[in-house]
Design a protein around this motif. Structure first.
Motif, PDB file in Angstrom:
ATOM      1  N   GLY A 169       0.834  -1.286   0.223  1.00 40.80           N
ATOM      2  CA  GLY A 169       0.066  -0.033  -0.054  1.00 40.80           C
ATOM      3  C   GLY A 169       0.781   1.333  -0.043  1.00 40.80           C
ATOM      4  O   GLY A 169       2.052   1.206   0.063  1.00 40.80           O
ATOM      5  N   VAL A 170       0.132   2.369  -0.026  1.00 41.08           N
ATOM      6  CA  VAL A 170       0.627   3.597   0.057  1.00 41.08           C
ATOM      7  C   VAL A 170       0.329   4.342   1.378  1.00 41.08           C
ATOM      8  O   VAL A 170      -1.089   4.412   1.747  1.00 41.08           O
ATOM      9  CB  VAL A 170       0.236   4.638  -1.037  1.00 41.08           C
ATOM     10  CG1 VAL A 170       0.721   5.959  -1.024  1.00 41.08           C
ATOM     11  CG2 VAL A 170       0.558   4.120  -2.425  1.00 41.08           C
ATOM     12  N   ALA A 186       4.736   0.551   0.433  1.00 41.73           N
ATOM     13  CA  ALA A 186       5.267  -0.812   0.784  1.00 41.73           C
ATOM     14  C   ALA A 186       4.945  -1.789   0.224  1.00 41.73           C
ATOM     15  O   ALA A 186       3.619  -1.997  -0.574  1.00 41.73           O
ATOM     16  CB  ALA A 186       4.849  -0.811   2.282  1.00 41.73           C
ATOM     17  N   THR A 187       5.851  -2.773  -0.246  1.00 35.13           N
ATOM     18  CA  THR A 187       5.595  -3.935  -1.041  1.00 35.13           C
ATOM     19  C   THR A 187       6.228  -5.109  -0.058  1.00 35.13           C
ATOM     20  O   THR A 187       6.815  -4.914   0.834  1.00 35.13           O
ATOM     21  CB  THR A 187       6.086  -3.856  -2.393  1.00 35.13           C
ATOM     22  OG1 THR A 187       7.576  -3.639  -2.368  1.00 35.13           O
ATOM     23  CG2 THR A 187       5.463  -2.881  -3.110  1.00 35.13           C
ATOM     24  N   GLY A 191       4.443  -6.779   3.472  1.00 34.54           N
ATOM     25  CA  GLY A 191       3.626  -5.417   3.256  1.00 34.54           C
ATOM     26  C   GLY A 191       3.923  -4.200   4.104  1.00 34.54           C
ATOM     27  O   GLY A 191       5.177  -3.860   4.328  1.00 34.54           O
ATOM     28  N   ILE A 192       2.933  -3.670   4.474  1.00 40.02           N
ATOM     29  CA  ILE A 192       3.107  -2.376   5.274  1.00 40.02           C
ATOM     30  C   ILE A 192       3.553  -2.514   6.812  1.00 40.02           C
ATOM     31  O   ILE A 192       4.460  -1.863   7.201  1.00 40.02           O
ATOM     32  CB  ILE A 192       1.685  -1.824   5.531  1.00 40.02           C
ATOM     33  CG1 ILE A 192       1.018  -1.407   3.987  1.00 40.02           C
ATOM     34  CG2 ILE A 192       1.584  -0.522   6.276  1.00 40.02           C
ATOM     35  CD1 ILE A 192      -0.424  -0.885   3.946  1.00 40.02           C
ATOM     36  N   TRP A 193       3.247  -3.919   7.296  1.00 38.74           N
ATOM     37  CA  TRP A 193       3.996  -3.947   8.362  1.00 38.74           C
ATOM     38  C   TRP A 193       5.433  -4.072   8.703  1.00 38.74           C
ATOM     39  O   TRP A 193       5.945  -3.286   9.371  1.00 38.74           O
ATOM     40  CB  TRP A 193       3.347  -5.531   9.050  1.00 38.74           C
ATOM     41  CG  TRP A 193       4.329  -6.133  10.334  1.00 38.74           C
ATOM     42  CD1 TRP A 193       5.369  -6.792  10.203  1.00 38.74           C
ATOM     43  CD2 TRP A 193       3.743  -5.661  11.568  1.00 38.74           C
ATOM     44  NE1 TRP A 193       5.644  -6.992  11.834  1.00 38.74           N
ATOM     45  CE2 TRP A 193       4.685  -6.242  12.404  1.00 38.74           C
ATOM     46  CE3 TRP A 193       2.699  -4.906  12.015  1.00 38.74           C
ATOM     47  CZ2 TRP A 193       4.486  -6.242  13.841  1.00 38.74           C
ATOM     48  CZ3 TRP A 193       2.673  -4.683  13.554  1.00 38.74           C
ATOM     49  CH2 TRP A 193       3.356  -5.724  14.383  1.00 38.74           C
ATOM     50  N   SER A 194       5.953  -4.477   7.504  1.00 38.20           N
ATOM     51  CA  SER A 194       7.461  -4.699   7.498  1.00 38.20           C
ATOM     52  C   SER A 194       8.028  -3.181   7.315  1.00 38.20           C
ATOM     53  O   SER A 194       9.049  -2.866   8.158  1.00 38.20           O
ATOM     54  CB  SER A 194       8.127  -5.260   6.292  1.00 38.20           C
ATOM     55  OG  SER A 194       9.383  -5.395   6.557  1.00 38.20           O
ATOM     56  N   ALA A 233      -3.012  -2.425  -1.731  1.00 39.46           N
ATOM     57  CA  ALA A 233      -3.081  -3.119  -3.022  1.00 39.46           C
ATOM     58  C   ALA A 233      -2.660  -4.607  -2.689  1.00 39.46           C
ATOM     59  O   ALA A 233      -2.184  -4.854  -1.539  1.00 39.46           O
ATOM     60  CB  ALA A 233      -2.026  -2.456  -3.931  1.00 39.46           C
ATOM     61  N   ASP A 234      -2.666  -5.363  -3.435  1.00 38.17           N
ATOM     62  CA  ASP A 234      -2.148  -6.820  -3.409  1.00 38.17           C
ATOM     63  C   ASP A 234      -0.739  -6.990  -2.897  1.00 38.17           C
ATOM     64  O   ASP A 234      -0.095  -6.129  -3.635  1.00 38.17           O
ATOM     65  CB  ASP A 234      -2.602  -7.628  -4.526  1.00 38.17           C
ATOM     66  CG  ASP A 234      -2.234  -9.137  -4.607  1.00 38.17           C
ATOM     67  OD1 ASP A 234      -1.135  -9.131  -4.595  1.00 38.17           O
ATOM     68  OD2 ASP A 234      -3.453  -9.779  -4.071  1.00 38.17           O
ATOM     69  N   LYS A 235      -0.428  -7.806  -2.217  1.00 37.99           N
ATOM     70  CA  LYS A 235       0.881  -7.920  -1.437  1.00 37.99           C
ATOM     71  C   LYS A 235       1.965  -8.056  -2.971  1.00 37.99           C
ATOM     72  O   LYS A 235       3.051  -7.908  -2.954  1.00 37.99           O
ATOM     73  CB  LYS A 235       0.886  -8.856  -0.744  1.00 37.99           C
ATOM     74  CG  LYS A 235       2.234  -8.709   0.322  1.00 37.99           C
ATOM     75  CD  LYS A 235       1.881  -9.549   1.561  1.00 37.99           C
ATOM     76  CE  LYS A 235       1.463 -10.864   1.652  1.00 37.99           C
ATOM     77  NZ  LYS A 235       1.565 -11.574   2.643  1.00 37.99           N
ATOM     78  N   HIS A 236       1.096  -8.628  -3.991  1.00 35.57           N
ATOM     79  CA  HIS A 236       2.210  -9.172  -4.991  1.00 35.57           C
ATOM     80  C   HIS A 236       2.248  -8.053  -6.182  1.00 35.57           C
ATOM     81  O   HIS A 236       2.709  -8.356  -7.334  1.00 35.57           O
ATOM     82  CB  HIS A 236       1.569 -10.392  -5.594  1.00 35.57           C
ATOM     83  CG  HIS A 236       1.794 -11.597  -4.604  1.00 35.57           C
ATOM     84  ND1 HIS A 236       2.829 -12.218  -3.870  1.00 35.57           N
ATOM     85  CD2 HIS A 236       0.574 -12.120  -3.848  1.00 35.57           C
ATOM     86  CE1 HIS A 236       2.612 -13.073  -2.887  1.00 35.57           C
ATOM     87  NE2 HIS A 236       1.097 -13.030  -3.150  1.00 35.57           N
ATOM     88  N   THR A 237       1.659  -6.871  -5.860  1.00 29.73           N
ATOM     89  CA  THR A 237       2.058  -5.689  -6.897  1.00 29.73           C
ATOM     90  C   THR A 237       3.358  -5.531  -7.237  1.00 29.73           C
ATOM     91  O   THR A 237       4.114  -5.438  -5.781  1.00 29.73           O
ATOM     92  CB  THR A 237       1.243  -4.486  -6.286  1.00 29.73           C
ATOM     93  OG1 THR A 237      -0.275  -4.858  -6.039  1.00 29.73           O
ATOM     94  CG2 THR A 237       1.102  -3.321  -7.292  1.00 29.73           C
TER      95      THR A 237
END
Length: 263
Positions: A169-170, A186-187, A191-194, A233-237
């Protein structure tokens, strides 16, 4: 505690100081330290009773009682500020973070004589448990302080970790002290957590303008940071697509020209 005569006590009605919400400090376990810094000798009686405003309400959360209040001068340029040492009195733990009072204060008055205002207060409720970080509220509702983020990451709170690690996500960092914004993305597998975990551990996340803030302001540079999510967004974006989305938000929010984005 019969010796706690209200005529010997002052109330600290702790509210938003244009940078931080004291309730975030309470949740993070840093309220006592946060409160110890004052712009004047505000704690002038033998005892201090601290109440924290629940944002947007006339309700106040009981945080504790203190004594042995000793101010120490802290010169800052042409001004003198004060830092208190004090003792957090035992015996009130059962109500700390649970007792909620209702009181409509006059203006923004924060330091008042207890015997003058306590008669106008009433008990609103007593929470079943001490106030802590709640469960993940949904992506659109996330708006947490840096101190709360540090608690979430340190404690590995399950509902937050599960949600934030499930999406890319943004995100937005609002620096409420300097009234500036930062947009990031974050990708990757977590994802965003990391990505947010890096801010919890270091504050600046490796970003050039945030590192410059740290150099200029010191350890307190991130005190006014709040974190929210602009788009998921999907984590695999792919990274290329996420960078495109991030740049669109930077353009909309002017974070390159009048914010904290350096690229």
């Amino acid at each position: 505690m019969p010796e706690l005569d209200l005529k010997k006590a002052k109330l600290h009605l702790a509210g938003f100081n244009q940078v931080e919400e004291p309730i975030d400090q309470f949740i993070a376990g840093t309220f006592d330290r946060w409160q110890s810094y004052q712009n004047a000798k505000n704690f002038s009686r033998q005892y201090l009773i601290s109440l924290i405003q629940i944002p947007g309400t006339k309700r106040w959360l009981f945080a504790g009682v203190y004594d042995q209040l000793v101010p120490k001068a802290r010169p800052e340029g042409k001004r003198t500020k004060w830092q208190y040492t004090y003792r957090h009195l035992e015996g009130f733990e059962e109500l700390e973070g649970r007792l909620i009072l209702e009181y409509a204060r006059a203006g923004r008055q924060a330091y008042v004589y207890a015997d003058k205002v306590v008669p106008d207060m009433r008990v609103h409720s007593i929470r079943p448990k001490r106030l802590t970080v709640g469960d993940f509220p949904g992506f659109k509702a996330v708006d947490i302080s840096h101190s709360t983020l540090k608690v979430i990451v340190k404690e590995q709170l399950e509902s937050w970790k599960a949600a934030l690690s499930s999406v890319a996500g943004v995100y937005l960092i609002s620096d409420r002290e300097h009234h500036m914004l930062y947009v990031g993305s974050a990708t990757g597998e977590d994802g965003i957590w990391s990505r947010w975990a890096t801010y919890a551990h270091g504050g600046h996340g490796g970003n050039v303008r945030l590192k410059a803030l740290e150099k200029a302001k010191g350890a307190i540079f991130s005190n006014g940071f709040y974190f929210s999510i602009l788009e998921i967004a999907d984590k695999h974006t792919g990274e290329k697509q996420m960078t495109k989305l991030e740049n669109e938000w930077k353009k909309r929010l002017l974070t390159r020209d009048a914010g904290l984005n350096g690229n």
